[in-house]
Design a protein around this motif. Structure first.
Motif, mmCIF file in Angstrom:
data_model
loop_
_atom_site.group_PDB
_atom_site.id
_atom_site.type_symbol
_atom_site.label_atom_id
_atom_site.label_comp_id
_atom_site.label_asym_id
_atom_site.label_seq_id
_atom_site.Cartn_x
_atom_site.Cartn_y
_atom_site.Cartn_z
ATOM 1 N N UNK A 37 0.865 -1.180 0.000
ATOM 2 C CA UNK A 37 0.000 0.000 0.000
ATOM 3 C C UNK A 37 0.903 1.231 0.000
ATOM 4 N N UNK A 38 0.920 1.927 -1.111
ATOM 5 C CA UNK A 38 1.811 3.066 -1.317
ATOM 6 C C UNK A 38 0.986 4.351 -1.327
ATOM 7 N N UNK A 39 1.458 5.332 -0.586
ATOM 8 C CA UNK A 39 0.773 6.619 -0.516
ATOM 9 C C UNK A 39 1.714 7.708 -1.004
ATOM 10 N N UNK A 40 1.180 8.601 -1.838
ATOM 11 C CA UNK A 40 1.926 9.768 -2.313
ATOM 12 C C UNK A 40 1.228 11.010 -1.773
ATOM 13 N N UNK A 41 1.980 11.795 -1.006
ATOM 14 C CA UNK A 41 1.447 12.997 -0.364
ATOM 15 C C UNK A 41 1.999 14.220 -1.072
ATOM 16 N N UNK A 42 1.149 15.190 -1.272
ATOM 17 C CA UNK A 42 1.611 16.433 -1.882
ATOM 18 C C UNK A 42 0.517 17.473 -1.866
ATOM 19 N N UNK A 43 0.911 18.717 -1.947
ATOM 20 C CA UNK A 43 -0.061 19.808 -1.992
ATOM 21 C C UNK A 43 -0.698 19.873 -3.378
ATOM 22 N N UNK A 44 -1.746 20.659 -3.483
ATOM 23 C CA UNK A 44 -2.397 20.859 -4.779
ATOM 24 C C UNK A 44 -1.393 21.409 -5.782
ATOM 25 N N UNK A 45 -1.374 20.836 -6.966
ATOM 26 C CA UNK A 45 -0.452 21.272 -8.007
ATOM 27 C C UNK A 45 0.921 20.657 -7.939
ATOM 28 N N UNK A 46 1.134 19.733 -7.006
ATOM 29 C CA UNK A 46 2.470 19.139 -6.844
ATOM 30 C C UNK A 46 2.777 18.073 -7.889
ATOM 31 N N UNK A 47 1.745 17.553 -8.548
ATOM 32 C CA UNK A 47 1.940 16.519 -9.560
ATOM 33 C C UNK A 47 1.414 15.162 -9.170
ATOM 34 N N UNK A 48 0.830 15.041 -7.971
ATOM 35 C CA UNK A 48 0.422 13.713 -7.506
ATOM 36 C C UNK A 48 -0.742 13.149 -8.315
ATOM 37 N N UNK A 49 -1.730 13.974 -8.651
ATOM 38 C CA UNK A 49 -2.848 13.475 -9.453
ATOM 39 C C UNK A 49 -2.412 13.200 -10.889
ATOM 40 N N UNK A 50 -1.488 13.988 -11.396
ATOM 41 C CA UNK A 50 -0.942 13.727 -12.730
ATOM 42 C C UNK A 50 -0.247 12.371 -12.761
#
Length: 229
Positions: A37-50
């Motif tokens: 189970x891998x989690x990627x944390x980042x603020x809006x615009x950081x590239x995580x949804x991309x």
């Protein structure tokens, strides 16, 4: 390695609008072992949804390679991308995307039924999953008759109906109040454990992120692993 389900190497994503170039992801590498189970944390615009959209075959990289299971998705034609999304992936988004005129049961079983499973078999599988997420008493309710948390429970059940190997979740608790966000987070992780799935989840919620086996931060398109506590 035979137990590696995701191999991302040298990933870049640049958007070009007129004379402007905006690079969202830069030289990103990521390996994910099957069953983790891998989690990627980042603020809006950081590239995580991309990043998640590229892993899901919903967006294409500008450079680099993305191999998920047997699929080299960075250069798959659209018909094979559709097969990849249908057969290999379960997808959960911030918004539930339930069909408003269909019951919870129908929303869950329709992807399997449309992929060739008999209606009876698909409905039975959907009933089991809805019971697993605590909605066996709400299966004939329309989305408008369900709370926000219940709708997201249906979305979690739907993501597993095709028995995917990989579940991708994009801010799955982002539209929920804190109490429901906590419950849905617990439910999602328990469901992927129960069904032995690999999970990649992106979020800005640090409490949700703490449930991951591995946690990464993404900042201006660069990925870094967070040390275990």
């Amino acid at each position: 390695m035979s137990d590696t389900i995701i191999q991302v190497s040298g990933l870049e994503k640049t958007y070009i609008t007129g004379m402007d170039r905006l690079t969202i992801i830069k030289s990103l590498d990521l390996n994910v072992v099957s069953g983790t189970k891998v989690v990627v944390v980042g603020e809006s615009g950081s590239g995580k949804s991309t990043l998640l959209n590229i892993l899901g075959g919903l967006d294409t990289p500008t450079a680099g390679s993305v191999v998920v299971g047997p699929y080299a998705i960075h250069n798959l034609p659209e018909n094979q991308l559709a097969e990849y999304r249908s057969k290999f992936l379960g997808l959960i988004f911030q918004f539930h995307y339930l069909l408003k005129d269909f019951t919870a049961l129908e929303n869950v079983y329709l992807p399997a039924y449309m992929s060739g499973m008999s209606r009876k078999e698909a409905a039975q599988a959907a009933r089991t999953l809805l019971a697993d997420v605590g909605l066996d008493h709400r299966i004939h309710h329309l989305p408008s008759q369900l709370s926000g948390g219940e709708r997201q429970r249906v979305a979690v059940a739907r993501s597993l109906i095709q028995n995917p190997q990989l579940v991708l979740a994009d801010e799955p608790t982002g539209n929920l109040d804190p109490a429901n966000a906590h419950l849905i987070g617990e439910l999602l992780f328990s469901m992927v454990d129960k069904y032995h799935k690999t999970l990649v989840l992106v979020t800005h919620d640090r409490d949700l992120a703490s449930k991951g086996d591995k946690v990464y931060t993404i900042t201006r398109g660069h990925l870094a692993q967070v040390d275990s506590q």
